[in-house]
Design a protein around this motif. Structure first.
Motif, mmCIF file in Angstrom:
data_model
loop_
_atom_site.group_PDB
_atom_site.id
_atom_site.type_symbol
_atom_site.label_atom_id
_atom_site.label_comp_id
_atom_site.label_asym_id
_atom_site.label_seq_id
_atom_site.Cartn_x
_atom_site.Cartn_y
_atom_site.Cartn_z
ATOM 1 N N ASN A 482 77.729 54.595 75.267
ATOM 2 C CA ASN A 482 76.379 54.672 75.226
ATOM 3 C C ASN A 482 75.930 54.559 76.792
ATOM 4 O O ASN A 482 74.677 55.350 76.952
ATOM 5 C CB ASN A 482 75.894 53.458 74.367
ATOM 6 N N THR A 519 71.579 46.184 77.007
ATOM 7 C CA THR A 519 72.643 46.576 76.048
ATOM 8 C C THR A 519 73.738 45.827 76.152
ATOM 9 O O THR A 519 74.473 45.618 75.052
ATOM 10 C CB THR A 519 72.540 48.017 75.661
ATOM 11 N N THR A 522 73.639 42.037 75.402
ATOM 12 C CA THR A 522 73.268 41.614 74.148
ATOM 13 C C THR A 522 74.892 41.578 73.441
ATOM 14 O O THR A 522 75.313 40.697 72.760
ATOM 15 C CB THR A 522 72.519 42.503 73.415
ATOM 16 N N THR A 523 75.696 42.594 73.656
ATOM 17 C CA THR A 523 76.945 42.624 73.048
ATOM 18 C C THR A 523 77.858 41.515 73.615
ATOM 19 O O THR A 523 78.434 40.797 72.737
ATOM 20 C CB THR A 523 77.526 44.064 73.576
#
Length: 581
Positions: A482, A519, A522-523
């Motif tokens: 991503n 992102t 957060t993971t």
């Protein structure tokens, strides 16, 4: 979203225990991602239209300085692309080697509040003495503060020992939830407290093992036709296994034997006296057979079968069989004489297997070995396989590895297949999205970066490569791309607007730095609760979280540097429109 979902699609192509364990997990994640996509495309814009009417620009001076510093570093790195790629490859190889050197495991070691202790009394112990010994062991174990309660069950031995005086006794220990010592430490305490007692006391650190699924330790199947040859090969193989460092409690598979009396008939000598092998067998059988009468005595409790026994049968023994004779009539003279059975048959007292195992109508004996404390089943299994491969089997006999190590290898093969198919699916999806073969290929370079981070995380946290860790690697493949998609897509947009290639790379890097870090964080934060948790269920999933966190940290940081370098290598300085044409 599609690239992440496609990671779990190949699970339908796997088989065996791998599919059973992870198909539910893959479907759950896929459904959750699809639901989140629908929410992101419908609910989020609707809420944004209502709640974000009055917005103001928020400045982050410290982050802007970080962005500018990153842009400066990126400009310099673009001038040393070969060095960056070389470092990337070297780190991947070194990290993979370091992680593999720790060995492999099916599941990670799991703590629990339950333990078992097996007490094997001396052979001459009666049942009452075995119970008394168990009581003494129980009193000793109760001295350990972390033990809350103890239960016991007699008769935990093998079927051969059931009914004898020296039946095993199994103690079930319930430990305190807030215990101060680990299960391994408590097992060592039990061993130390009971070392002076008679018999054998064995403490199992956890009752949450997976031996029912995968077997325990190492197993080597020796297949062939003749039982004597199988036993001989099994003894040779067990000696080889004993000499391999890291093995313990090696069994040649023939310990539980029963006395055997063999009668081997010489066909030529028997024919000389007009006897066949079948007739000799009938002669011996008549001496030993048990005839069951077609009758029974019935009582209020149960029925008892009635057996009839002749005088000859009651006196049957090895000596009586050796002294058996049969009548021989000389055809020329007509004289009758009693010929001893020993004249036409050889007698041998030996040991035979208590049971014969078959697989595919082929006989086999299994040599087993446990793994010594401090050793890894994968590494020891490889050493054993290498040592046994040098043994020359007679023609018609074969040796096959079984047990936990073989189960791990089979599962790893299935997961590697899943990983390869996942990468292929991701690439095809990106080709359809980008309408290009080149851009998706560049994005795939984020995958080895994530794998490097996962390997390093396992190595530094002293974890083996387990099936659970492999699932973490597969998840990483779908998540880490991503970052590359976000960056490459924006570089292409800037170049289509007319921006020069290197300027577009640096601008895209600085602009996409914030969403990429957001992102990734957060993971990482979501997985940290599992990675650092010490509750009962976290032990099993911890390797997956460690791999994901390590892969995301290293993969994200390196993506910000490596992907721009690879993009610069693959694309010329022509305008984006000219390149697409």
């Amino acid at each position: 979203t599609l690239t992440t979902i496609s990671v779990f699609a190949p699970i339908v192509f796997t088989e065996g225990i791998t599919r059973q364990l992870f198909v539910d997990m893959g479907l759950t994640i896929a459904y959750a991602l699809l639901a989140s996509l629908i929410v992101a495309l419908t609910f989020v814009p609707m809420m944004g239209a209502k709640m974000l009417k009055k917005t103001k620009e928020i400045r982050h001076p410290w982050f802007e300085k970080f962005q500018n510093a990153y842009g400066t570093v990126l400009e310099k790195v673009l001038h040393m692309k070969p060095l960056v790629l070389l470092v990337m490859v070297v780190l991947l190889v070194v990290s993979a080697y370091a992680s593999v050197s720790k060995g492999t495991a099916f599941f990670p070691d799991m703590e629990s509040t339950q333990m078992t202790v097996t007490i094997t009394p001396p052979e001459d112990y009666e049942f009452a003495e075995s119970c008394e010994l168990a009581d003494k062991v129980t009193e000793k174990i109760q001295e350990i503060e972390d033990v809350e309660s103890i239960g016991a069950m007699a008769g935990g031995g093998t079927m051969l020992s059931m009914g004898s005086g020296n039946e095993q006794v199994t103690l079930y220990l319930i430990l305190k939830e807030d215990k101060e010592h680990s299960n391994e430490e408590i097992a060592a305490m039990v061993t130390d407290l009971t070392k002076d007692m008679e018999g054998e006391v064995t403490a199992n650190a956890s009752s949450m093992d997976m031996t029912a699924l995968m077997g325990d330790g190492l197993s080597i199947q020796i297949k062939g036709r003749d039982l004597d040859t199988l036993q001989s090969i099994a003894k040779d193989v067990s000696e080889i296994v004993k000499n391999v460092k890291g093995t313990a409690e090696v069994s040649d598979g023939v310990e539980e034997t029963t006395p055997e009396f063999r009668i081997t008939v010489d066909k030529e000598k028997a024919a000389k006296y007009g006897m066949t092998v079948a007739q000799v067998y009938q002669l011996v059988y008549a001496q030993m057979e048990d005839t069951t009468a077609d009758a029974a005595i019935s009582t209020d409790i149960k029925d008892y079968d009635v057996y009839l026994e002749s005088v000859e049968q009651s006196t049957a023994s090895i000596d009586s069989i050796k002294n058996l004779t049969f009548t021989y009539t000389d055809k020329e003279t007509g004289d009758e004489s009693e010929i001893p059975l020993s004249e036409v048959a050889a007698f041998e007292e030996t040991e035979g297997l208590s049971s014969i195992s078959r697989e595919g109508q082929e006989r086999y004996i299994t040599v087993t070995a446990a793994i010594a404390d401090g050793y890894n089943v994968g590494l020891v299994g490889s050493d054993v396989e290498e040592a046994v491969s040098e043994y020359q089997c007679p023609e018609g006999y074969s040796i096959e590895m079984e047990g936990e190590d073989e189960m791990i290898n089979e599962a790893m093969e299935q997961l590697l297949l899943m990983l390869v198919l996942a990468i292929a699916f991701i690439y095809l999806i990106m080709v359809a999205q980008f309408q290009s073969l080149k851009a998706p290929f560049i994005i795939l370079f984020t995958i080895p970066l994530a794998l490097t981070g996962g390997f390093l995380a396992l190595f530094f946290t002293n974890n083996e490569i387990s099936i659970i860790a492999m699932i973490g690697f597969i998840m990483l493949v779908g998540v880490i791309v991503n970052n590359g998609i976000v960056m490459v897509d924006y570089i292409n947009q800037l170049r289509r607007e007319g921006m020069e290639k290197k300027e577009a790379i640096v601008t895209a890097g600085k602009t996409r730095l914030r969403p990429i870090l957001m992102t990734a964080m957060t993971t990482i934060l979501a997985m940290s609760t599992t990675a650092f948790g010490h509750d009962m269920g976290s032990d099993m999933s911890r390797p997956m979280a460690i791999v994901t966190i390590g892969g995301m940290i290293y993969g994200t940081l390196m993506t910000l540097v490596v992907v721009p370098c690879i993009y610069d290598l693959f694309y010329s300085n022509k305008s984006m429109v000219e390149e697409e044409i």
